[in-house]
Design an enzyme around this catalytic site. Structure first.
Site, PDB file in Angstrom:
ATOM      1  N   LYS A 111      42.773  49.382  37.220  1.00  0.00           N
ATOM      2  CA  LYS A 111      43.962  48.536  37.091  1.00  0.00           C
ATOM      3  C   LYS A 111      45.190  49.344  36.699  1.00  0.00           C
ATOM      4  O   LYS A 111      46.280  49.081  37.173  1.00  0.00           O
ATOM      5  CB  LYS A 111      43.719  47.421  36.068  1.00  0.00           C
ATOM      6  N   LYS A 191      34.340  42.040  48.549  1.00  0.00           N
ATOM      7  CA  LYS A 191      33.962  40.932  47.686  1.00  0.00           C
ATOM      8  C   LYS A 191      34.984  39.809  47.846  1.00  0.00           C
ATOM      9  O   LYS A 191      36.179  40.058  47.937  1.00  0.00           O
ATOM     10  CB  LYS A 191      33.956  41.449  46.236  1.00  0.00           C
ATOM     11  N   LYS A 194      40.550  36.088  45.625  1.00  0.00           N
ATOM     12  CA  LYS A 194      41.803  35.418  45.959  1.00  0.00           C
ATOM     13  C   LYS A 194      42.850  36.411  46.450  1.00  0.00           C
ATOM     14  O   LYS A 194      43.545  36.157  47.421  1.00  0.00           O
ATOM     15  CB  LYS A 194      42.312  34.695  44.712  1.00  0.00           C
TER      16      LYS A 194
END
Ligand code: TRP
Length: 333
Positions: A111, A191, A194
């Site tokens: 991240k 995977k 959203k």
């Protein structure tokens, strides 16, 4: 009864990936364990987000969970920021967590790579996660593979805190990964998530489901309608296993191998079976949306029950750590 804790980000409505990968398992667990399920809004704010949109994302997640079968009479469902002790215990755990351990977390590294300036909240994300679970002294934590490292760190935090302040206060929680499945998205590759726009919403209408399913990637070897396929490499076949009866699944595999069906026919059958499962969810969600106050009552009640446990744990923590008692009685709000 053994205690289970798990958390889910307030990402709005659930999609099939969250449902099949996690929430469907929670629905089973709530019958066998003392379960705490938490919508983790304090985790959600560790990355860029739209403050104006967050309340709806949190509310919609609650609606989705309830529609999918999370039952407040069989578990405790609540919003993380409604129980103040989560951030309190996170601070405490920050004081026993080595910086190096946090910097080593794969999720943090991933991240932070995508960010210009890395915020302390992102680094400390797993510390808050440890506080989530340990406030309730949960034994088991159902999570996906990607969270196992965070559970390992959580166990390390427990060992450090217990060694320093009170050897039997916190149990070492165990990750429960067996049942968490990684659901591949409609691109047939990544995977379902959203942000990749490769999902089907759990509350999508039959038309929306079909619109998403029709162009979904199948076995790339089936170029022409008459090309035989290999069901095992096809993500649509995989989804059949979740939604179609077992004799249909067998039939689908045979039709694929013999090119008896084209992919569109196969998808049509899947769409019909999906709709059958999801209709109930959609109706329940509509019902809840028409009575918003019911959802708020459920979350408030969950927060009250969670707070009662969390407060006990914090009293114990404060005592062991030498934090002076306040003369003000701690009365529930
Ligand atoms: N980090 C978890 C995820 O992204 C969500 C989460 C927060 C969680 N707190 C938790 C999961 C506590 C299990 C236990 O999926």
């Amino acid at each position: 009864m053994r205690r289970v804790f798990s958390g889910i980000q307030p990402s709005g409505e659930l999609h099939l990936g969250n449902y099949l990968g996690a929430v469907r398992n929670w629905v089973e667990l709530q019958e066998q364990y003392d379960c705490y399920f938490c919508i983790v809004d304090y985790h959600a704010i560790t990355q860029d987000y739209d403050a104006a949109a967050l309340p709806a994302r949190t509310f919609d997640m609650a609606v989705s969970l309830l529609a999918a079968g999370i039952d407040p009479s069989h578990c405790t469902l609540f919003v993380q920021s409604h129980v103040h002790e989560h951030t309190e215990l996170a601070w405490v755990f920050n004081t026993v967590t080595p910086l190096g351990d946090l910097e080593r977390m794969t999720q943090f590294k991933d991240k932070s790579k995508r960010q210009e300036s890395v915020l302390a909240g992102l680094l400390n994300y797993p510390v808050l996660q440890a506080a989530d679970v340990l406030l309730y002294k949960a034994d088991l934590v159902p999570v996906g593979e990607d969270q196992v490292q965070h559970i390992e760190l959580m166990r390390e935090i427990v060992r450090k805190w217990n060694a320093k302040f009170g050897s039997d206060v916190f149990p070492e929680p165990e990750a429960m990964v067996g049942k968490a499945r990684r659901i591949i998205g409609l691109d047939g590759q990544a995977k379902m998530s959203k942000s990749l726009d490769n999902t089907i919403g759990l509350l999508d209408t039959p038309d929306q489901i079909w619109e998403r399913l029709r162009p979904a990637v199948t076995d790339p070897a089936r170029v022409k309608r008459t090309d035989p396929g290999t069901p095992e490499v096809c993500n649509i076949y995989n989804l059949h296993k979740y939604f179609s009866p077992s004799d249909t699944v067998t039939h689908v595999a045979a039709q694929c191998r013999s090119a008896g069906w084209g992919c569109i026919e196969c998808k049509r059958v899947l769409a019909d079976n999906m709709e059958r499962t999801l209709t109930d969810f959609r109706h329940r969600a509509a019902e809840l949306r028409a009575h918003r106050e019911r959802v708020h009552e459920i979350l408030d009640d969950g927060a009250r029950r969670a707070t009662a446990v969390a407060r006990e744990t914090m009293l114990e923590v404060r005592r062991h750590m030498g934090l002076l008692d306040s003369e003000q009685p701690q009365t529930p709000e």
